[in-house]
Design a protein around this motif. Structure first.
Motif, PDB file in Angstrom:
ATOM      1  N   ASP A   1       0.856  -1.261  -0.181  1.00 28.42           N
ATOM      2  CA  ASP A   1      -0.069   0.259  -0.041  1.00 28.42           C
ATOM      3  C   ASP A   1       1.118   1.232  -0.165  1.00 28.42           C
ATOM      4  OD1 ASP A   1      -2.279   1.532   0.444  1.00 28.42           O
ATOM      5  OD2 ASP A   1      -2.570   0.962   1.950  1.00 28.42           O
ATOM      6  N   GLU A   2       1.431   1.345  -0.940  1.00 27.34           N
ATOM      7  CA  GLU A   2       1.771   2.619  -1.373  1.00 27.34           C
ATOM      8  C   GLU A   2       1.580   3.345  -2.872  1.00 27.34           C
ATOM      9  OE1 GLU A   2       6.432   1.113  -0.359  1.00 27.34           O
ATOM     10  OE2 GLU A   2       6.090  -0.419  -1.592  1.00 27.34           O
ATOM     11  N   ASN A   3       1.247   4.443  -2.621  1.00 23.48           N
ATOM     12  CA  ASN A   3      -0.217   5.221  -3.002  1.00 23.48           C
ATOM     13  C   ASN A   3      -0.196   4.683  -4.616  1.00 23.48           C
ATOM     14  OD1 ASN A   3       0.156   7.469  -0.183  1.00 23.48           O
ATOM     15  ND2 ASN A   3       3.074   7.366  -1.859  1.00 23.48           N
ATOM     16  N   VAL A   4      -0.849   3.799  -4.935  1.00 22.84           N
ATOM     17  CA  VAL A   4      -1.491   3.639  -5.683  1.00 22.84           C
ATOM     18  C   VAL A   4      -2.525   4.161  -6.176  1.00 22.84           C
ATOM     19  CG1 VAL A   4      -2.192   1.552  -7.005  1.00 22.84           C
ATOM     20  CG2 VAL A   4      -0.618   0.845  -5.357  1.00 22.84           C
ATOM     21  N   SER A   5      -2.432   4.824  -7.390  1.00 29.87           N
ATOM     22  CA  SER A   5      -3.675   6.088  -8.244  1.00 29.87           C
ATOM     23  C   SER A   5      -4.988   4.650  -8.219  1.00 29.87           C
ATOM     24  CB  SER A   5      -2.775   6.625  -8.645  1.00 29.87           C
ATOM     25  OG  SER A   5      -2.599   6.609 -10.235  1.00 29.87           O
ATOM     26  N   ASN A   6      -5.980   6.091  -8.339  1.00 26.93           N
ATOM     27  CA  ASN A   6      -6.930   4.971  -9.020  1.00 26.93           C
ATOM     28  C   ASN A   6      -6.290   4.785 -10.634  1.00 26.93           C
ATOM     29  OD1 ASN A   6      -9.091   4.499  -8.769  1.00 26.93           O
ATOM     30  ND2 ASN A   6     -10.120   6.003 -10.294  1.00 26.93           N
ATOM     31  N   GLU A   7      -5.796   5.741 -11.597  1.00 24.78           N
ATOM     32  CA  GLU A   7      -5.301   4.655 -12.627  1.00 24.78           C
ATOM     33  C   GLU A   7      -4.713   3.671 -12.597  1.00 24.78           C
ATOM     34  OE1 GLU A   7      -5.328   7.928 -11.359  1.00 24.78           O
ATOM     35  OE2 GLU A   7      -7.096   9.197 -12.492  1.00 24.78           O
ATOM     36  N   GLN A   8      -3.340   3.907 -11.958  1.00 31.82           N
ATOM     37  CA  GLN A   8      -2.881   2.504 -11.675  1.00 31.82           C
ATOM     38  C   GLN A   8      -3.723   1.407 -11.447  1.00 31.82           C
ATOM     39  OE1 GLN A   8      -0.058   4.143  -8.765  1.00 31.82           O
ATOM     40  NE2 GLN A   8       1.347   3.940 -10.212  1.00 31.82           N
ATOM     41  N   LYS A   9      -4.690   1.895 -10.172  1.00 33.12           N
ATOM     42  CA  LYS A   9      -5.864   0.212 -10.333  1.00 33.12           C
ATOM     43  C   LYS A   9      -6.486   0.095 -11.288  1.00 33.12           C
ATOM     44  CE  LYS A   9      -6.018   1.299  -5.303  1.00 33.12           C
ATOM     45  NZ  LYS A   9      -7.158   1.695  -4.035  1.00 33.12           N
ATOM     46  N   GLN A  10      -7.389   0.518 -12.219  1.00 40.06           N
ATOM     47  CA  GLN A  10      -7.618   0.104 -13.478  1.00 40.06           C
ATOM     48  C   GLN A  10      -6.818   0.122 -14.365  1.00 40.06           C
ATOM     49  OE1 GLN A  10     -10.879   0.976 -14.419  1.00 40.06           O
ATOM     50  NE2 GLN A  10     -10.175  -0.204 -16.311  1.00 40.06           N
ATOM     51  N   ALA A  11      -4.949   0.093 -14.825  1.00 35.92           N
ATOM     52  CA  ALA A  11      -4.282   0.101 -15.473  1.00 35.92           C
ATOM     53  C   ALA A  11      -4.098  -1.859 -14.967  1.00 35.92           C
ATOM     54  CB  ALA A  11      -3.288   0.207 -15.369  1.00 35.92           C
ATOM     55  N   LEU A  12      -3.976  -2.385 -14.213  1.00 41.32           N
ATOM     56  CA  LEU A  12      -4.066  -3.506 -13.555  1.00 41.32           C
ATOM     57  C   LEU A  12      -5.179  -4.012 -14.175  1.00 41.32           C
ATOM     58  CD1 LEU A  12      -2.356  -3.263  -9.915  1.00 41.32           C
ATOM     59  CD2 LEU A  12      -0.745  -4.202 -12.720  1.00 41.32           C
ATOM     60  N   ILE A  13      -6.198  -3.484 -13.810  1.00 42.80           N
ATOM     61  CA  ILE A  13      -7.640  -4.698 -13.922  1.00 42.80           C
ATOM     62  C   ILE A  13      -7.416  -4.713 -15.252  1.00 42.80           C
ATOM     63  CG2 ILE A  13     -10.368  -3.709 -14.037  1.00 42.80           C
ATOM     64  CD1 ILE A  13      -9.549  -2.480 -10.945  1.00 42.80           C
ATOM     65  N   LYS A  14      -8.083  -3.924 -16.164  1.00 37.36           N
ATOM     66  CA  LYS A  14      -8.028  -3.697 -17.781  1.00 37.36           C
ATOM     67  C   LYS A  14      -6.232  -4.490 -18.682  1.00 37.36           C
ATOM     68  CE  LYS A  14      -8.431   0.483 -19.820  1.00 37.36           C
ATOM     69  NZ  LYS A  14     -10.328  -0.269 -20.176  1.00 37.36           N
ATOM     70  N   GLY A  15      -5.388  -3.954 -17.596  1.00 38.81           N
ATOM     71  CA  GLY A  15      -4.146  -5.490 -18.366  1.00 38.81           C
ATOM     72  C   GLY A  15      -4.290  -6.771 -17.993  1.00 38.81           C
ATOM     73  N   THR A  16      -4.618  -7.062 -16.951  1.00 41.45           N
ATOM     74  CA  THR A  16      -4.679  -8.710 -16.665  1.00 41.45           C
ATOM     75  C   THR A  16      -5.932  -8.611 -17.604  1.00 41.45           C
ATOM     76  OG1 THR A  16      -4.247  -8.089 -14.379  1.00 41.45           O
ATOM     77  CG2 THR A  16      -5.254 -10.040 -14.479  1.00 41.45           C
ATOM     78  N   THR A  17      -7.284  -8.175 -17.252  1.00 36.53           N
ATOM     79  CA  THR A  17      -8.551  -8.674 -17.955  1.00 36.53           C
ATOM     80  C   THR A  17      -7.612  -9.219 -19.502  1.00 36.53           C
ATOM     81  OG1 THR A  17      -9.493  -7.073 -16.351  1.00 36.53           O
ATOM     82  CG2 THR A  17     -11.059  -8.749 -18.732  1.00 36.53           C
ATOM     83  N   GLN A  18      -7.976  -7.889 -20.302  1.00 38.99           N
ATOM     84  CA  GLN A  18      -6.754  -8.741 -21.411  1.00 38.99           C
ATOM     85  C   GLN A  18      -5.996  -9.410 -21.627  1.00 38.99           C
ATOM     86  OE1 GLN A  18      -8.172  -6.433 -24.196  1.00 38.99           O
ATOM     87  NE2 GLN A  18      -7.800  -8.080 -25.210  1.00 38.99           N
ATOM     88  N   LEU A  19      -5.243  -9.620 -20.743  1.00 41.56           N
ATOM     89  CA  LEU A  19      -3.872 -11.293 -21.022  1.00 41.56           C
ATOM     90  C   LEU A  19      -4.856 -11.947 -21.109  1.00 41.56           C
ATOM     91  CD1 LEU A  19      -1.469 -11.685 -20.961  1.00 41.56           C
ATOM     92  CD2 LEU A  19      -1.444 -12.153 -18.282  1.00 41.56           C
ATOM     93  N   LEU A  20      -5.958 -12.201 -19.866  1.00 42.70           N
ATOM     94  CA  LEU A  20      -6.866 -13.792 -19.780  1.00 42.70           C
ATOM     95  C   LEU A  20      -8.104 -13.598 -21.315  1.00 42.70           C
ATOM     96  CD1 LEU A  20      -7.462 -13.497 -16.301  1.00 42.70           C
ATOM     97  CD2 LEU A  20      -6.990 -15.347 -17.481  1.00 42.70           C
ATOM     98  N   VAL A  21      -8.171 -12.650 -21.505  1.00 46.78           N
ATOM     99  CA  VAL A  21      -8.580 -13.196 -22.941  1.00 46.78           C
ATOM    100  C   VAL A  21      -7.909 -13.313 -23.889  1.00 46.78           C
ATOM    101  CG1 VAL A  21      -9.862 -11.588 -25.070  1.00 46.78           C
ATOM    102  CG2 VAL A  21     -10.819 -10.952 -22.254  1.00 46.78           C
ATOM    103  N   ASP A  22      -6.896 -12.494 -24.688  1.00 49.08           N
ATOM    104  CA  ASP A  22      -5.928 -12.924 -25.070  1.00 49.08           C
ATOM    105  C   ASP A  22      -5.584 -14.248 -25.355  1.00 49.08           C
ATOM    106  OD1 ASP A  22      -5.927 -10.937 -26.086  1.00 49.08           O
ATOM    107  OD2 ASP A  22      -3.862  -9.341 -25.753  1.00 49.08           O
ATOM    108  N   VAL A  23      -4.363 -14.628 -24.267  1.00 48.98           N
ATOM    109  CA  VAL A  23      -4.155 -16.367 -23.919  1.00 48.98           C
ATOM    110  C   VAL A  23      -5.034 -16.943 -23.769  1.00 48.98           C
ATOM    111  CG1 VAL A  23      -2.938 -17.838 -21.854  1.00 48.98           C
ATOM    112  CG2 VAL A  23      -2.179 -15.134 -22.725  1.00 48.98           C
ATOM    113  N   LEU A  24      -5.940 -16.751 -23.508  1.00 44.21           N
ATOM    114  CA  LEU A  24      -7.304 -18.110 -23.052  1.00 44.21           C
ATOM    115  C   LEU A  24      -8.154 -17.839 -23.298  1.00 44.21           C
ATOM    116  CD1 LEU A  24      -6.199 -19.357 -19.023  1.00 44.21           C
ATOM    117  CD2 LEU A  24      -5.649 -20.035 -21.120  1.00 44.21           C
ATOM    118  N   ASN A  25      -7.728 -16.997 -23.912  1.00 46.00           N
ATOM    119  CA  ASN A  25      -9.553 -16.445 -24.568  1.00 46.00           C
ATOM    120  C   ASN A  25     -11.064 -16.988 -23.636  1.00 46.00           C
ATOM    121  OD1 ASN A  25     -11.545 -15.781 -27.571  1.00 46.00           O
ATOM    122  ND2 ASN A  25     -12.259 -18.706 -27.368  1.00 46.00           N
TER     123      ASN A  25
END
Lengths: 68, 68, 68, 68, 68, 68
Positions: free
Chosen positions: E10-34
């Motif tokens: 917990d070290e000043n993670v911004s809302n934009e960074q959280k959104q980027a983690l969510i978007k990137g992780t979701t995209q990875l699961l779509v791309d790799v495992l459909n």
């Protein structure tokens, strides 16, 4: 030093796909939060479709219905 | 009533080692926090080295490189 | 590269106690499994007694009954 | 969109019991919190009795003592 | 229907960074495992540096040493 | 000795609702698997809607869109 746990159903995930999940997740944490990849852990749990439920039902049953 | 989850790679962990992890973790919670051992749970997850990543790579690959 | 998650109730755990849990858990994994402490993670979750249940009841209620 | 993880010992849990756990947990979240069952996940982990400890001992040992 | 849990300090993670983690992780699961993004969950846990240990020490202490 | 972890979004869950989740989950494990309620743990994690993602987006955003 992030720890990421990916839970997916156990449905023929290949070694290449696991490697892609590990590489992609680690890269995301490097890109977004500037984390050190050497202390970024990614653990994949493959869960039997009998043991995963959604919408009241086991995924096993959902897959069978989708195949009919 | 603590709950402790120990995730380690699945690399020939013996029954004696599991017992030592359970005993040692429970004793630690008794000593440090005065917890009741009867309601202290320790759960060990052994994870395939294919499913554990660090530094972008699967542990399986890291072990192979270390053996060369 | 073990990952250990310790879940305990949030009841005035001191910084010294947290440090003792981290040190003791790490030492246990070094002693029992010869793990590298530099890649041994220990994460402590402190859970509100309202959010922890045992024997059908919240721990908050169990603590109140014990105080009476 | 709740996520529920049920960890139990791996002791001959039948498919009907798994289905009952999934159905019952999902219904509970619908009844208590008005959650949407379509996005309610229930994941059951069956843990070897060698890997689950309570009161300093492996459950395997506790079961053997109970059988004597 | 994957479930991904990202544990970070917990070290000043911004809302934009959280959104980027969510978007990137979701995209990875779509791309790799459909996988279907509508049933892909990403949960971020921000852990106090007092509660995260590595190499026998709390991250709080490690950060202080690095600043000196 | 089951351990159940319920992860839900942090959206004004009342103490009565938490008690109902604990009671209901414990009863389910007693009914389905004949588990001992005294060693059945239920831990509820309330996760900020900023930290929970589904369908590429934070739940915070999904709630705002639903309110418009």
């Amino acid at each position: 030093m992030p720890y990421v746990n990916i839970k997916i159903t156990d449905e023929n995930v290949s070694n290449e796909q696991k490697q892609a999940l590990i590489k992609g997740t680690t890269q995301l944490l490097v890109d977004v939060l500037n984390k050190n990849p050497k202390t970024t852990f990614v653990v994949i749990d493959e869960v039997s479709t009998d043991n995963w439920g959604v919408g009241y039902d086991q995924v096993t049953k959902i897959r069978h219905l989708a195949d009919e």
